[in-house]
Enzyme design. Structure first.
Site, PDB file in Angstrom:
ATOM      1  N   HIS A  73       0.820  -1.204   0.000  1.00 25.82           N
ATOM      2  CA  HIS A  73       0.000   0.000   0.000  1.00 25.82           C
ATOM      3  C   HIS A  73       0.855   1.256   0.000  1.00 25.82           C
ATOM      4  O   HIS A  73       0.635   2.183  -0.762  1.00 25.82           O
ATOM      5  CB  HIS A  73      -0.928   0.000   1.216  1.00 25.82           C
ATOM      6  CG  HIS A  73      -1.872   1.168   1.244  1.00 25.82           C
ATOM      7  ND1 HIS A  73      -1.487   2.417   1.684  1.00 25.82           N
ATOM      8  CD2 HIS A  73      -3.164   1.274   0.868  1.00 25.82           C
ATOM      9  CE1 HIS A  73      -2.521   3.241   1.587  1.00 25.82           C
ATOM     10  NE2 HIS A  73      -3.551   2.559   1.095  1.00 25.82           N
TER      11      HIS A  73
ATOM     12  N   LEU B  87      -4.831  -8.222   2.311  1.00 29.28           N
ATOM     13  CA  LEU B  87      -5.692  -9.325   2.731  1.00 29.28           C
ATOM     14  C   LEU B  87      -6.912  -9.499   1.828  1.00 29.28           C
ATOM     15  O   LEU B  87      -7.213 -10.597   1.392  1.00 29.28           O
ATOM     16  CB  LEU B  87      -6.169  -9.114   4.170  1.00 29.28           C
ATOM     17  CG  LEU B  87      -5.258  -9.599   5.271  1.00 29.28           C
ATOM     18  CD1 LEU B  87      -5.846  -9.264   6.631  1.00 29.28           C
ATOM     19  CD2 LEU B  87      -4.995 -11.089   5.165  1.00 29.28           C
TER      20      LEU B  87
ATOM     21  N   LYS C 227     -10.077  -8.116  -1.141  1.00 29.38           N
ATOM     22  CA  LYS C 227     -10.341  -7.478  -2.424  1.00 29.38           C
ATOM     23  C   LYS C 227     -11.171  -6.210  -2.221  1.00 29.38           C
ATOM     24  O   LYS C 227     -12.368  -6.190  -2.491  1.00 29.38           O
ATOM     25  CB  LYS C 227     -11.093  -8.426  -3.358  1.00 29.38           C
ATOM     26  CG  LYS C 227     -10.252  -9.549  -3.881  1.00 29.38           C
ATOM     27  CD  LYS C 227     -11.055 -10.383  -4.856  1.00 29.38           C
ATOM     28  CE  LYS C 227     -10.229 -11.527  -5.400  1.00 29.38           C
ATOM     29  NZ  LYS C 227     -10.995 -12.353  -6.335  1.00 29.38           N
ATOM     30  N   GLY C 228     -10.511  -5.159  -1.760  1.00 27.48           N
ATOM     31  CA  GLY C 228     -11.166  -3.870  -1.602  1.00 27.48           C
ATOM     32  C   GLY C 228     -10.944  -3.007  -2.828  1.00 27.48           C
ATOM     33  O   GLY C 228     -10.522  -3.473  -3.883  1.00 27.48           O
ATOM     34  N   VAL C 229     -11.205  -1.714  -2.677  1.00 28.23           N
ATOM     35  CA  VAL C 229     -11.101  -0.777  -3.799  1.00 28.23           C
ATOM     36  C   VAL C 229      -9.672  -0.692  -4.348  1.00 28.23           C
ATOM     37  O   VAL C 229      -9.480  -0.541  -5.556  1.00 28.23           O
ATOM     38  CB  VAL C 229     -11.659   0.619  -3.413  1.00 28.23           C
ATOM     39  CG1 VAL C 229     -10.756   1.330  -2.417  1.00 28.23           C
ATOM     40  CG2 VAL C 229     -11.872   1.477  -4.642  1.00 28.23           C
TER      41      VAL C 229
END
EC number: 4.99.1.3
Length: 133
Positions: free
Chosen positions: A13, A74, A76-78
């Site tokens: 990130h 972890l 499957k977000g945006v």
């Protein structure tokens, strides 16, 4: 991809906290030890260097033609569904692209797995050890 040299871009990130970058680099190094046919690099979505594009470009001169982009997340977000695919040029729902002569495949994040549960149990046990001392 057994016995075939390939690129692996481990994507983090990014954070203003230096520990985040160090953690991603450490995990990438551990993966490299376990996958000797991989040329492993890191790239960050934001805030840290190298960027994802710089990470992809760092495979120049390595001899690899195939690259797996692995988001070390972890769920499957945006970021997984939109941000990272946009940064590597994938259209919605696409998992594979050609970029600068490389065949790039976008891997899924860690997700739900018994190994994640096992590691979580280890951390809980460690917490109890501190609590009981």
């Amino acid at each position: 991809m057994e016995n075939q040299k390939f690129g692996l871009l481990v994507v983090g990130h990014g954070s203003s906290m230096p520990y985040n970058k160090e953690l991603i680099e450490d995990i990438a190094a551990r993966i490299a030890k376990k996958m000797p046919d991989a040329v492993v690099r890191v790239g960050f979505m934001n805030m840290n260097k190298p960027t994802i594009k710089e990470g992809l470009d760092s495979f120049n001169g390595t001899g690899v033609r195939k690259i797996v982009v692995f988001p070390l997340f972890l769920a499957k977000g945006v970021h997984i569904k939109e941000d990272i695919p946009n940064l590597i040029g994938l259209k919605e729902g696409q998992k594979r692209i050609t970029y600068n002569g490389y065949d790039i495949v976008y891997a899924d994040p860690l997700g739900s797995d018994d190994l994640i549960a096992e590691l979580s149990c280890r951390r809980v046990t460690q917490a109890f050890a501190v609590y009981e001392s």
